[in-house]
Scaffold this active site. Structure first.
Site, mmCIF file in Angstrom:
data_model
loop_
_atom_site.group_PDB
_atom_site.id
_atom_site.type_symbol
_atom_site.label_atom_id
_atom_site.label_comp_id
_atom_site.label_asym_id
_atom_site.label_seq_id
_atom_site.Cartn_x
_atom_site.Cartn_y
_atom_site.Cartn_z
ATOM 1 N N TYR A 79 5.168 -1.874 4.367
ATOM 2 C CA TYR A 79 6.127 -1.642 5.419
ATOM 3 C C TYR A 79 6.886 -2.262 5.221
ATOM 4 C CZ TYR A 79 2.520 0.793 8.451
ATOM 5 O OH TYR A 79 1.548 1.429 8.498
ATOM 6 N N SER A 80 8.221 -1.522 4.979
ATOM 7 C CA SER A 80 9.533 -1.639 4.965
ATOM 8 C C SER A 80 9.753 -2.518 5.635
ATOM 9 C CB SER A 80 10.748 -1.083 4.375
ATOM 10 O OG SER A 80 10.501 0.252 3.055
ATOM 11 N N CYS A 259 15.801 6.425 0.979
ATOM 12 C CA CYS A 259 14.598 5.651 1.864
ATOM 13 C C CYS A 259 14.053 6.159 2.822
ATOM 14 C CB CYS A 259 14.384 3.898 1.645
ATOM 15 S SG CYS A 259 12.711 3.476 2.359
ATOM 16 N N GLU A 299 12.914 4.391 -3.182
ATOM 17 C CA GLU A 299 11.920 4.112 -2.009
ATOM 18 C C GLU A 299 10.941 4.718 -1.098
ATOM 19 O OE1 GLU A 299 10.612 -0.559 -2.487
ATOM 20 O OE2 GLU A 299 10.637 0.403 0.301
ATOM 21 N N TYR A 301 8.225 7.788 0.576
ATOM 22 C CA TYR A 301 6.666 7.478 0.056
ATOM 23 C C TYR A 301 6.164 8.792 1.001
ATOM 24 C CZ TYR A 301 9.318 6.242 4.629
ATOM 25 O OH TYR A 301 9.531 5.706 5.476
#
Length: 301
Positions: A79-80, A259, A299, A301
């Site tokens: 997790y960021s 992101c 980044e 996902y």
């Protein structure tokens, strides 16, 4: 422009999966306002008693308790980090995350399936233990340049690292005499409904305080229309601001960060391609150059 000077001391994997750190949940706050979709929690964990240090833009791993279907311990999920290196309490003793509870329909049975780790985190109570690894990541670090232009593009919980950036730039000014951001920070944030704009009040308060240095542009897909009458997504906001974004990217100290869900990259490329095309430049070639200069950070996902 190289960033070697800025990123020489990046903490990596202080805690590994075989030897993780046990922190405690200090607080869990709902970020989705009434009328919004789903649940997103802002979680703060106590790190006192350990050695975990991190920088803005890094991630930590969380290992959910229990075992998987095969009886093996669950694997970690990354997790960021949503807090600055000093933590939300500015005492270097906490780390915060921004976590959406994953929920989807099983393709065969049609049953609702909940994410293992996100459900654990979204239902955690104050005082509960949480198993932490990391930190990891060098891709999303901020440049060590107080005059930089920082363009941030996020969907949903992809805002996490940008909250860390923005808090460091604007909220911690009194605590950070060694870092006084004087450049431009511009956040593009995409979500479905206005109540799903995460950290909305705090972002808008900072915008009021720093109108010359901080901008926020929302793309609210179910409420706003793009110029063709369709849903407003982040790429449409990029297209609307294409000329200015293009000019900003000509500066050697402009950095762009992306992101969120992987699907957003194509739309952003489409928006930037429209911009560069006006100036007779091939976007994919220009983007390669930005990546080479470490000015295009992704980044997803």
């Amino acid at each position: 422009m190289t960033q070697a000077k800025a990123h020489t001391d990046v903490p990596i994997n202080i805690y590994k999966p075989k030897n993780p750190f046990t922190g405690k949940c200090m607080s869990s706050k709902e970020l989705v306002q009434e009328g919004g979709e789903g649940t997103v929690r802002h979680l703060t964990f106590d790190l006192s008693g350990g050695d975990l240090r991190y920088l803005e833009g890094q991630s930590i791993g969380i290992i959910p308790p229990g075992t998987d279907a095969n009886g093996k311990p669950h694997k970690l999920r990354l997790y960021s980090i949503a807090s600055t290196r000093h933590g939300d309490n500015l005492d270097d003793q906490t780390v915060s995350l921004c976590v959406r509870q994953l929920e989807y329909k099983h393709p065969e049975t049609g049953e609702t399936v909940y994410g293992v780790c996100s459900s654990f985190l979204c239902n955690i109570k104050e005082g509960d233990d949480v198993t932490i690894t990391g930190p990891v990541g060098k891709e999303m670090l901020l440049p060590d340049d107080e005059d930089a232009t920082i363009i941030m593009m996020a969907t949903g919980t992809g805002i996490a690292p940008f909250r860390a950036f923005i808090w460091r730039m604007f909220k911690e000014r009194e605590q950070n005499p060694d870092y006084q951001f004087k450049g431009l920070a511009w956040l593009f944030f995409g979500c479905a409904y206005t109540p799903n704009i995460l950290y909305k009040e705090e972002l808008e308060e900072l915008q009021r305080q720093f109108p010359d240095n901080f901008r926020v542009t929302y793309a609210v897909s179910r409420e706003q229309k793009n110029k063709d009458g369709g849903k407003m997504y982040i790429q449409h906001r990029i297209q609307e601001n294409a000329d200015e974004l293009w000019q900003l990217n000509q500066k050697s100290n402009t950095h762009t960060y992306i992101c969120g869900l992987k699907g957003m990259e194509g739309g952003i490329d489409e928006g930037m391609s429209a911009a560069s095309g006006k100036f007779g430049v091939d976007w994919s070639e220009f983007q390669k150059q930005l990546k080479k200069e470490h000015r295009w950070h992704v980044e997803t996902y």
